[in-house]
Design a protein around this motif. Structure first.
Motif, PDB file in Angstrom:
ATOM      1  N   GLU A 133     -52.931 -58.675 -55.721  1.00  0.00           N
ATOM      2  CA  GLU A 133     -53.794 -59.437 -56.502  1.00  0.00           C
ATOM      3  C   GLU A 133     -54.677 -60.299 -55.997  1.00  0.00           C
ATOM      4  O   GLU A 133     -55.813 -60.508 -56.158  1.00  0.00           O
ATOM      5  CB  GLU A 133     -52.787 -59.924 -57.321  1.00  0.00           C
ATOM      6  N   VAL A 134     -54.115 -61.140 -54.954  1.00  0.00           N
ATOM      7  CA  VAL A 134     -54.909 -62.251 -54.186  1.00  0.00           C
ATOM      8  C   VAL A 134     -55.914 -61.319 -53.317  1.00  0.00           C
ATOM      9  O   VAL A 134     -57.165 -62.033 -53.111  1.00  0.00           O
ATOM     10  CB  VAL A 134     -54.032 -62.943 -53.358  1.00  0.00           C
ATOM     11  N   TYR A 135     -55.656 -60.407 -52.447  1.00  0.00           N
ATOM     12  CA  TYR A 135     -56.479 -59.694 -51.776  1.00  0.00           C
ATOM     13  C   TYR A 135     -57.770 -59.304 -52.538  1.00  0.00           C
ATOM     14  O   TYR A 135     -58.742 -59.319 -51.845  1.00  0.00           O
ATOM     15  CB  TYR A 135     -55.618 -58.589 -51.065  1.00  0.00           C
ATOM     16  N   ASP A 136     -57.696 -58.906 -53.787  1.00  0.00           N
ATOM     17  CA  ASP A 136     -58.860 -58.374 -54.323  1.00  0.00           C
ATOM     18  C   ASP A 136     -59.464 -59.446 -55.221  1.00  0.00           C
ATOM     19  O   ASP A 136     -60.388 -59.327 -56.032  1.00  0.00           O
ATOM     20  CB  ASP A 136     -58.272 -57.221 -55.331  1.00  0.00           C
ATOM     21  N   SER A 137     -59.028 -60.615 -55.248  1.00  0.00           N
ATOM     22  CA  SER A 137     -59.442 -61.714 -55.923  1.00  0.00           C
ATOM     23  C   SER A 137     -60.804 -62.388 -55.402  1.00  0.00           C
ATOM     24  O   SER A 137     -61.275 -62.012 -54.416  1.00  0.00           O
ATOM     25  CB  SER A 137     -58.583 -63.115 -56.103  1.00  0.00           C
ATOM     26  N   GLU A 138     -61.505 -62.788 -56.441  1.00  0.00           N
ATOM     27  CA  GLU A 138     -62.719 -63.701 -55.926  1.00  0.00           C
ATOM     28  C   GLU A 138     -62.615 -64.561 -54.834  1.00  0.00           C
ATOM     29  O   GLU A 138     -63.363 -64.531 -53.942  1.00  0.00           O
ATOM     30  CB  GLU A 138     -63.577 -64.207 -57.194  1.00  0.00           C
ATOM     31  N   VAL A 196     -41.104 -56.637 -42.969  1.00  0.00           N
ATOM     32  CA  VAL A 196     -42.649 -57.078 -43.634  1.00  0.00           C
ATOM     33  C   VAL A 196     -42.493 -56.704 -45.267  1.00  0.00           C
ATOM     34  O   VAL A 196     -42.010 -55.787 -45.608  1.00  0.00           O
ATOM     35  CB  VAL A 196     -43.609 -56.062 -42.867  1.00  0.00           C
ATOM     36  N   VAL A 197     -42.868 -57.691 -45.815  1.00  0.00           N
ATOM     37  CA  VAL A 197     -42.733 -57.643 -47.138  1.00  0.00           C
ATOM     38  C   VAL A 197     -44.238 -57.469 -47.802  1.00  0.00           C
ATOM     39  O   VAL A 197     -45.220 -58.132 -47.622  1.00  0.00           O
ATOM     40  CB  VAL A 197     -42.192 -58.923 -48.046  1.00  0.00           C
ATOM     41  N   SER A 198     -44.273 -56.287 -48.828  1.00  0.00           N
ATOM     42  CA  SER A 198     -45.629 -56.062 -49.342  1.00  0.00           C
ATOM     43  C   SER A 198     -45.127 -55.181 -50.335  1.00  0.00           C
ATOM     44  O   SER A 198     -43.948 -54.369 -50.713  1.00  0.00           O
ATOM     45  CB  SER A 198     -46.255 -55.101 -48.243  1.00  0.00           C
ATOM     46  N   GLU A 199     -46.104 -55.139 -51.528  1.00  0.00           N
ATOM     47  CA  GLU A 199     -45.741 -54.221 -52.665  1.00  0.00           C
ATOM     48  C   GLU A 199     -45.627 -52.832 -52.572  1.00  0.00           C
ATOM     49  O   GLU A 199     -45.193 -52.054 -53.070  1.00  0.00           O
ATOM     50  CB  GLU A 199     -46.730 -54.762 -53.753  1.00  0.00           C
ATOM     51  N   ASP A 200     -46.572 -52.272 -51.335  1.00  0.00           N
ATOM     52  CA  ASP A 200     -46.983 -51.079 -51.334  1.00  0.00           C
ATOM     53  C   ASP A 200     -46.854 -50.367 -50.052  1.00  0.00           C
ATOM     54  O   ASP A 200     -47.658 -49.288 -49.635  1.00  0.00           O
ATOM     55  CB  ASP A 200     -48.193 -50.595 -51.967  1.00  0.00           C
ATOM     56  N   GLY A 201     -46.076 -51.060 -49.029  1.00  0.00           N
ATOM     57  CA  GLY A 201     -46.127 -50.632 -47.647  1.00  0.00           C
ATOM     58  C   GLY A 201     -47.460 -50.783 -46.708  1.00  0.00           C
ATOM     59  O   GLY A 201     -47.293 -50.195 -45.647  1.00  0.00           O
ATOM     60  N   THR A 202     -48.172 -51.655 -47.334  1.00  0.00           N
ATOM     61  CA  THR A 202     -49.344 -51.996 -46.623  1.00  0.00           C
ATOM     62  C   THR A 202     -49.626 -53.518 -46.409  1.00  0.00           C
ATOM     63  O   THR A 202     -49.315 -54.229 -47.262  1.00  0.00           O
ATOM     64  CB  THR A 202     -50.672 -51.510 -47.228  1.00  0.00           C
ATOM     65  N   PHE A 203     -49.841 -53.979 -45.219  1.00  0.00           N
ATOM     66  CA  PHE A 203     -49.683 -55.321 -44.910  1.00  0.00           C
ATOM     67  C   PHE A 203     -51.356 -55.697 -45.085  1.00  0.00           C
ATOM     68  O   PHE A 203     -52.209 -54.935 -44.681  1.00  0.00           O
ATOM     69  CB  PHE A 203     -49.354 -55.678 -43.510  1.00  0.00           C
TER      70      PHE A 203
END
Length: 347
Positions: A221-226, A255-262
């Motif tokens: 969410e933050v990564y895709d935010s404005e 490593v904590v991530s929602e989908d296996g991607t850092f």
């Protein structure tokens, strides 16, 4: 008489062919176990191997100062996160004392040999600290870099982007020089760390002696935010993502991530020189680097093969746009002779 003439010619030939190899250059860089530290050390080895120059490297420097030293002609080569020449060109941040006019004048003296990804800014903590992630930093003590430099600027910005917190009011910042980083991470001076990382990162690996650690990705969410996209528009910052399985960590690191991607902001920069450097010398240095990317640069550390040495695409190098630096003409010649394409806006 003929023997004397031949001997004199031979001596002159030796002096001519050895002259370039006798060139002595100075270089400044960060800690020797970091990407910019290793990059400059690799350049010194490549230059020596090619007979181009003897580069005397001083590591462990604050790159804010190193960039200014190259601009002022006090040092020949330095590692430079691109945010620093940008701030210098405006006479702001760590260069506010220079003023806009002097800062712009100095920034105009800088030129690039080659670019690379210096690090990826990220959050990590010992499991014993009970840090839950970015949402658990309020009121905590955070080690966020050296007292002065790009790493500290980027860390403060990343924390604000993820949490809205400001240093001083939302959390307590701890700053120490890079040489004390691992000790500071291990001695309990901070609850969490927001620092530049490589994959795998030697500071993280060294700190495992004090306990297991967790690295927290920026959320999707933050990564895709404005707000995050605005961060990625800053000179020397690009959006970065990598599968967790490719980060190179073993036991002791989660490593904590929602989908296996850092995900995080990548910091890019370059090894830079003063634009007054002789064309032939800049070309020879760059050629030596290009020819030894795999044999020297990539071989220096486990994380070096993924630091984008040898890449020239704008989306990776972050040349052009608000970044005020361009390639040295000698570097342009070296890259193009090696078969690479450089964007016209970066020449």
């Amino acid at each position: 008489m003929s023997r004397i003439v031949l001997g004199t010619l031979a001596a002159m030939l030796c002096l001519t062919t050895g002259a370039q190899a006798q060139t002595i250059l100075s270089a400044e860089t960060a800690a020797p176990n970091t990407t910019p530290g290793i990059s400059i050390i690799a350049l010194s080895e490549a230059a020596a191997k090619a007979g181009v120059a003897d580069i005397q490297v001083t590591s462990g420097q604050t790159l804010t100062n190193s960039v200014q030293n190259v601009a002022e002609g006090k040092t020949d080569i330095a590692a430079a996160p691109f945010i620093l020449p940008f701030l210098l060109s405006k006479g702001v941040g760590p260069y506010a004392g220079l003023g806009a006019e002097k800062g712009a004048e100095l920034a105009d003296e800088l030129a690039v040999l080659y670019t690379y990804r210096i690090s990826v800014q990220g959050l990590f903590a010992f499991d014993s600290s009970n840090i839950s992630g970015w949402d658990g930093l309020e009121g905590k003590t955070i080690f966020n870099g050296p007292p002065r430099g790009a790493a500290l600027t980027n860390a403060r910005l990343l924390i604000k982007t993820n949490t809205g917190l400001e240093e001083g009011s939302g959390y307590t910042g701890v700053q120490v020089n890079w040489g004390q980083a691992v000790k500071t991470m291990q001695d309990g001076s901070a609850d969490a760390f927001v620092l530049p990382m490589s994959f795998p990162d030697p500071r993280v690996s060294a700190s495992l002696a004090s306990g297991n650690m967790t690295i927290f990705s920026v959320s999707k969410e933050v990564y895709d935010s404005e707000a995050f996209n605005n961060v990625a528009k800053l000179p020397g910052t690009v959006k970065f993502s990598m599968p967790i399985e490719d980060m190179g960590y073993g036991d002791g690191i989660t490593v904590v991530s929602e989908d296996g991607t850092f995900r995080g902001p990548g910091t890019v920069g370059a090894d830079i020189v003063n634009k007054s450097m002789d064309f032939a010398l800049a070309k020879s240095l760059t050629t030596a680097a290009i020819e030894n990317i795999e044999s020297i640069y990539h071989a220096k550390a486990p994380f070096m093969p993924v630091t984008w040495h040898g890449e020239t695409a704008i989306e990776i190098t972050d040349m052009c746009g608000p970044n005020p630096l361009k390639y040295h003409p000698g570097a342009v010649a070296a890259w193009e002779e090696a078969g690479y394409t450089l964007p016209d806006c970066a020449k």
